[in-house]
Design a protein around this motif. Structure first.
Motif, PDB file in Angstrom:
ATOM      1  N   ARG A 137       3.675   5.901  -5.703  1.00 15.39           N
ATOM      2  CA  ARG A 137       3.846   5.733  -7.141  1.00 15.39           C
ATOM      3  C   ARG A 137       3.505   7.010  -7.897  1.00 15.39           C
ATOM      4  O   ARG A 137       2.529   7.690  -7.597  1.00 15.39           O
TER       5      ARG A 137
ATOM      6  N   LYS B 208       0.834  -1.210   0.000  1.00 13.59           N
ATOM      7  CA  LYS B 208       0.000   0.000   0.000  1.00 13.59           C
ATOM      8  C   LYS B 208       0.862   1.251   0.000  1.00 13.59           C
ATOM      9  O   LYS B 208       0.575   2.221  -0.705  1.00 13.59           O
TER      10      LYS B 208
ATOM     11  N   GLN C 222       2.231   1.793  -3.430  1.00 15.95           N
ATOM     12  CA  GLN C 222       1.197   2.282  -4.341  1.00 15.95           C
ATOM     13  C   GLN C 222       0.899   3.757  -4.110  1.00 15.95           C
ATOM     14  O   GLN C 222       0.635   4.503  -5.051  1.00 15.95           O
TER      15      GLN C 222
END
Length: 84
Positions: free
Chosen positions: A73, A67, A70
């Motif tokens: 990102r 998580k 992500q």
């Protein structure tokens, strides 16, 4: 769907293919497809998703780590290259 023609197949090989197909309860063509699939796509091959999952397990990554990655990102849309 692609098709393949096999020329100069010996009578003995053709008979063996027909017998093998009959044993498995399918057509000679289906038997040949099965043989080719097994030859070029063996069941023991490593698939990319499985390999990536193994790398994550080896690195002891948790769901929280995924998580966090992500969230960090870069989601900026890619820009096409220009050659001017």
């Amino acid at each position: 769907m692609p098709a393949v023609t096999i020329r100069n197949l010996s009578d003995e090989t053709h008979r063996a293919l027909r017998a093998r197909a009959a044993y498995h309860g399918r057509s000679t063509e289906a038997e040949i497809r099965d043989i080719l699939d097994a030859a070029v796509r063996p069941s023991g091959r490593v698939k990319l998703g499985s390999l990536l999952a193994a790398i994550g397990r080896d690195a002891e990554m948790s769901n929280n780590d995924v998580k966090a990655l992500q969230q960090q990102r870069d989601r900026t849309p890619a820009v096409s290259m220009t050659f001017e």
